[in-house]
Every structure is written in structure tokens, then in C-alpha cells.
Write a protein that holds these residues in place. Structure first.
Motif, PDB file in Angstrom:
ATOM      1  N   GLY A  63       0.815  -1.212   0.000  1.00  0.00           N
ATOM      2  CA  GLY A  63       0.000   0.000   0.000  1.00  0.00           C
ATOM      3  C   GLY A  63       0.846   1.259   0.000  1.00  0.00           C
ATOM      4  O   GLY A  63       0.454   2.287  -0.565  1.00  0.00           O
ATOM      5  N   THR A  64       2.015   1.186   0.643  1.00  0.00           N
ATOM      6  CA  THR A  64       2.866   2.373   0.744  1.00  0.00           C
ATOM      7  C   THR A  64       3.375   2.797  -0.636  1.00  0.00           C
ATOM      8  O   THR A  64       3.324   3.990  -0.981  1.00  0.00           O
ATOM      9  CB  THR A  64       4.053   2.095   1.700  1.00  0.00           C
ATOM     10  OG1 THR A  64       3.510   1.683   2.952  1.00  0.00           O
ATOM     11  CG2 THR A  64       4.918   3.309   1.896  1.00  0.00           C
ATOM     12  N   ASP A 160      -6.695   7.312   1.536  1.00  0.00           N
ATOM     13  CA  ASP A 160      -6.031   6.119   2.031  1.00  0.00           C
ATOM     14  C   ASP A 160      -7.165   5.211   2.518  1.00  0.00           C
ATOM     15  O   ASP A 160      -7.786   5.471   3.563  1.00  0.00           O
ATOM     16  CB  ASP A 160      -5.081   6.510   3.176  1.00  0.00           C
ATOM     17  CG  ASP A 160      -4.390   5.315   3.813  1.00  0.00           C
ATOM     18  OD1 ASP A 160      -4.952   4.215   3.771  1.00  0.00           O
ATOM     19  OD2 ASP A 160      -3.289   5.504   4.379  1.00  0.00           O
ATOM     20  N   HIS A 163      -7.904   0.567   5.234  1.00  0.00           N
ATOM     21  CA  HIS A 163      -8.766  -0.171   6.171  1.00  0.00           C
ATOM     22  C   HIS A 163     -10.151  -0.427   5.597  1.00  0.00           C
ATOM     23  O   HIS A 163     -11.012  -0.940   6.316  1.00  0.00           O
ATOM     24  CB  HIS A 163      -8.966   0.635   7.459  1.00  0.00           C
ATOM     25  CG  HIS A 163      -7.714   0.874   8.240  1.00  0.00           C
ATOM     26  ND1 HIS A 163      -7.682   1.638   9.378  1.00  0.00           N
ATOM     27  CD2 HIS A 163      -6.440   0.448   8.048  1.00  0.00           C
ATOM     28  CE1 HIS A 163      -6.455   1.682   9.865  1.00  0.00           C
ATOM     29  NE2 HIS A 163      -5.672   0.975   9.065  1.00  0.00           N
ATOM     30  N   SER A 184      -4.639  -1.303   0.943  1.00  0.00           N
ATOM     31  CA  SER A 184      -3.490  -2.115   1.363  1.00  0.00           C
ATOM     32  C   SER A 184      -3.935  -3.570   1.514  1.00  0.00           C
ATOM     33  O   SER A 184      -5.011  -3.836   2.062  1.00  0.00           O
ATOM     34  CB  SER A 184      -2.956  -1.621   2.709  1.00  0.00           C
ATOM     35  OG  SER A 184      -2.132  -2.617   3.296  1.00  0.00           O
TER      36      SER A 184
HETATM   37  C1  LIG Z   1      -3.996   3.492   7.241  1.00  0.00           C
HETATM   38  C2  LIG Z   1      -2.844   2.799   6.576  1.00  0.00           C
HETATM   39  N1  LIG Z   1      -2.228   3.402   5.542  1.00  0.00           N
HETATM   40  C3  LIG Z   1      -1.200   2.825   4.906  1.00  0.00           C
HETATM   41  C4  LIG Z   1      -0.735   1.588   5.271  1.00  0.00           C
HETATM   42  C5  LIG Z   1       0.441   1.013   4.545  1.00  0.00           C
HETATM   43  O1  LIG Z   1       0.091  -0.106   3.830  1.00  0.00           O
HETATM   44  P1  LIG Z   1       1.198  -1.242   3.523  1.00  0.00           P
HETATM   45  O2  LIG Z   1       1.551  -1.878   4.815  1.00  0.00           O
HETATM   46  O3  LIG Z   1       0.461  -2.179   2.613  1.00  0.00           O
HETATM   47  O4  LIG Z   1       2.339  -0.596   2.867  1.00  0.00           O
HETATM   48  C6  LIG Z   1      -1.340   0.915   6.347  1.00  0.00           C
HETATM   49  C7  LIG Z   1      -0.939  -0.390   6.850  1.00  0.00           C
HETATM   50  O5  LIG Z   1      -0.268  -1.186   6.687  1.00  0.00           O
HETATM   51  C8  LIG Z   1      -2.419   1.532   7.021  1.00  0.00           C
HETATM   52  O6  LIG Z   1      -3.009   0.945   8.063  1.00  0.00           O
END
Ligand SMILES: Cc1ncc(COP(=O)(O)O)c(C=O)c1O
Length: 376
Positions: A63-64, A160, A163, A184
């Protein structure tokens, strides 16, 4: 078994059966194409686009990286301000900062914990380019009001939705609101591909740009147009995703039953508030949160410690909150007087263990431990 020795975490990922997984992995290894938009990747992208009711959907390796690319896609100048929420995971403001922009924290709503849209307009400056809302715990932001503000001030809206997998508002997929949304598929999420993510968006003209950004900016064999990154989901992740998709309905059904059980039990406990989903919104069943109000005789931390002493690991999600991080605490928008609701909630909120296979005995124990504290 001594129940106090049994370890319970806040969540537990769904995983495919090994018998279903092995033949697909054998086929994958024989094919020789492990990544770079293989056949499982392409299939998962199509299936997720349909499930999320999105016009466009692109997969990412997490997700990042998806959020980094979402923020990069609009070519905002370095130093742009992005109005966001302090009530989120570290990745949200960090993606803003990694792009060379400044996060500006806006306070949150008391009931949904999402960005308080009534406070956004006051924070807009000449450098503001976008609003980045987070549908936290699966509660939707006030998407209608945010859209109104964005139109008025010519801002982009990025969500974002980490969730909010399968959350819908009035039957519309949550990823269809705003200009671009990130999901994510991390192991802690309702739907996981081990690690993984996706972007959804309505405007098809973003397709080429986002596609380039997730692949180093490479747009053809002999041309690189953008400063992209490696955001590609690999085939093993996609296989897990395809198999896990079949488990989602059952996982949600079980979480719904657990939520109803918790809700009913806590309805008699004075001082424990259960946040409610806004009307016409479907739940992602990502987290189960309680708020410990002043009427409850002990603090959130005492509840947390008592559970922990029994090997039940709830989460003070989000503690510390982003505005209190070393790297953000000196921003003017991080001052406590600018974030009264977030600063109040940070000492009250607790995410309880919540996943389909949480057994009734453990759920009951959690409730009993909290109920017992009511009398102390
Ligand atoms: C609100 C939120 N944004 C972004 C992320 C980042 O996603 P990822 O871990 O898939 O990179 C997360 C959790 O992992 C999250 O809970």
C-alpha cells in the motif's frame, strides 16, 4: 490448556489452504514468469476492479508504494502542502514527506475518527494542493463535503482506504470517491496478498501515468518518462490474493457475528462507547474499536495492561499518533491546541482482537476482563 497462556493478537490473517496453493505455485514455477504482470497478476487486477466496483484498478507490491505513486501522479511542486489526518498509520504522512510535500494535520471527527471536514477550509493556503483523507478502521470520511471543498479550491482528493476494503457508501465502492484511492493488502488487513496494495481511480487518463510510476517510469522498451519506483506485485502475491478472495465473504460473515457479540456485551457496560458506522455505509470489518469514556472507572491503559497480563494483545491504535512523531511534532499543525479531538481520543481508544477465527471463549474472556474492571 491454561487459558492465560494462550496468546491472542489483535488480528490474524486469512490464508489459503496449502492444497489449493501448491498446484498454482508448481504451475507458476514451470511458467518461468514470476513477476512483471504475469497471468495471476492480470486476473487478480480484473477481479479486484469488479469487487471494488472501481472504474480502474492497478495492483502494487504494498500500500505504501501505491500511495507514494498516487501522490506523485499529479506533479505537484515540491513544498506543496497536503492536508491530512494525524489519525492514521505512519505510512500516510510519510508518503507525503517522501514526495517532498508537507503534511498539514487537520483534527478528526469524534465519531468516525476521520478527518474533520468542517476544519479543512481554514487550513487551506496558497501551497495546498490536495486533501488526503483516511477511511480509518473502515469508517468513511465525509466524502461529499470533502468533494465540495476540493472543487471550490481546485484541490485533488486522495484517499487512504487501507482499512476500507469493500466498504461501500450508498452502494458505491469507496474507491470511486475522490481522484484516487489506495488499498493495502498487508497481512493485517481483511484481504491480504501477504504484502500488497492497489490504486483505484475514475479518470482513465491517469492510467498511463500511474502504470509508469509503478514500473520505474518505464513506458516502453526504449523510453523512460517518469521518476517511478518498483511498485509491482509479484505472481506469488497474486496467487495468494486470488485464493484469499474466495475466503473473504466467509471471513466477513464471521467478523460480523463477532462484532454483534461484542456490541451486545458492551452495550451494558457504562463508559465504553462503540463507534457506529454512518448510515448507508457497509462495513469492512477491519477493526473493532472501543472508546473508554470518563464514566468508566479506569483508564484505557489499565484495560490494555490487564488484557496483556492475560496474553491478550489489544492495540492502542494509533498511539503515538502521527502528529506526535519526532519527525512531525514541530509542525505548526501538530500543536495539541490544533488537534483537540485527536489528542483526546489517543488516550481512550483501543482495538480489540477481531478476526473470523477468534473463538467464543476468548471473546468472552476479553469482555469479562473489561467488565470486571468496571467494579474496581
Ligand atoms: C492506514 C494505513 N495506511 C497505509 C498503510 C500502509 O500499507 P502497507 O503496509 O500495505 O504498505 C497501512 C498499513 O499497513 C495503514 O493501516
Amino acid at each position: 490448556m491454561d487459558l492465560d497462556k494462550k496468546i491472542t493478537y489483535v488480528t490474524r490473517p486469512i490464508v489459503p489452504s496449502i492444497n489449493d496453493f501448491i498446484p498454482l505455485v508448481e504451475e507458476l514455477f514451470a511458467s518461468g514468469q514470476l513477476t512483471n504482470k504475469g497471468k495471476n497478476h492480470e486476473l487478480l487486477e480484473i477481479k479486484l476492479k469488479a469487487l471494488l466496483k472501481a472504474s480502474n484498478c492497478l495492483l502494487f507490491n504494498n500500500g505504501t508504494s501505491a500511495l507514494l505513486c498516487a501522490l506523485k501522479a499529479f506533479d505537484f511542486p515540491i513544498g506543496s502542502e497536503i492536508i491530512t489526518t494525524p489519525w492514521t498509520f505512519a505510512a500516510t504522512p510519510h508518503c507525503i514527506s517522501w514526495n517532498g510535500f508537507s503534511p498539514v494535520f487537520c483534527d478528526i471527527e469524534k465519531n468516525t475518527f476521520c478527518i474533520d471536514s468542517s476544519k479543512i477550509e481554514n487550513m487551506i493556503t496558497k501551497r495546498t494542493r490536495a486533501i488526503l483523507g483516511v477511511h480509518v478502521y473502515g469508517f468513511p470520511c465525509n466524502v461529499i463535503e470533502i468533494e465540495r471543498i476540493a472543487k471550490k479550491y481546485n484541490l485533488k482528493v486522495i484517499y487512504d482506504a487501507a482499512h476500507a476494503f469493500t466498504t461501500e457508501i450508498n452502494g458505491k465502492g469507496i474507491g470511486t470517491y475522490g481522484d484516487i484511492s489506495m488499498f493495502s493488502f498487508h497481512a493485517t488487513k481483511l484481504f491480504n496478498t501477504l504484502e500488497g496494495g492497489a490504486l483505484t481511480y475514475n479518470d482513465g487518463s491517469l492510467q498511463k501515468k500511474v502504470n509508469n510510476l509503478r514500473n520505474f517510469g518505464i513506458c516502453s522498451e526504449e523510453s523512460v518518462e517518469d521518476v517511478g519506483i518498483n511498485g509491482k506485485m509479484n505472481e506469488l502475491q497474486a496467487i495468494v490474493g486470488l485464493l484469499n478472495l474466495k475466503l473473504i465473504d466467509e471471513e466477513k460473515r464471521k467478523r460480523k457475528i463477532l462484532k454483534e457479540f461484542y456490541d451486545k456485551s458492551f452495550s451494558n457496560v457504562k463508559g465504553i462507547r462503540i463507534p457506529k458506522m454512518p448510515q448507508n455505509t457497509s462495513h469492512s470489518y477491519q477493526y473493532y474499536t472501543i472508546i473508554v469514556e470518563d464514566e468508566f472507572p479506569c483508564s484505557r491503559d489499565k484495560i490494555y495492561d490487564n488484557l496483556k497480563n492475560k496474553n491478550i494483545f489489544a492495540r492502542k491504535y494509533f498511539f503515538p499518533m502521527c502528529a506526535d512523531y519526532e519527525c512531525y511534532k514541530d509542525l505548526p499543525s501538530s500543536r495539541p491546541e490544533n488537534l483537540p479531538v485527536a489528542n483526546d481520543i489517543k488516550d481512550r481508544i483501543l482495538c480489540l482482537p477481531f478476526y473470523g477465527d477468534l473463538d467464543v471463549t476468548t471473546a468472552n474472556r476479553i469482555i469479562k476482563i473489561i467488565e470486571k474492571l468496571k467494579n474496581e
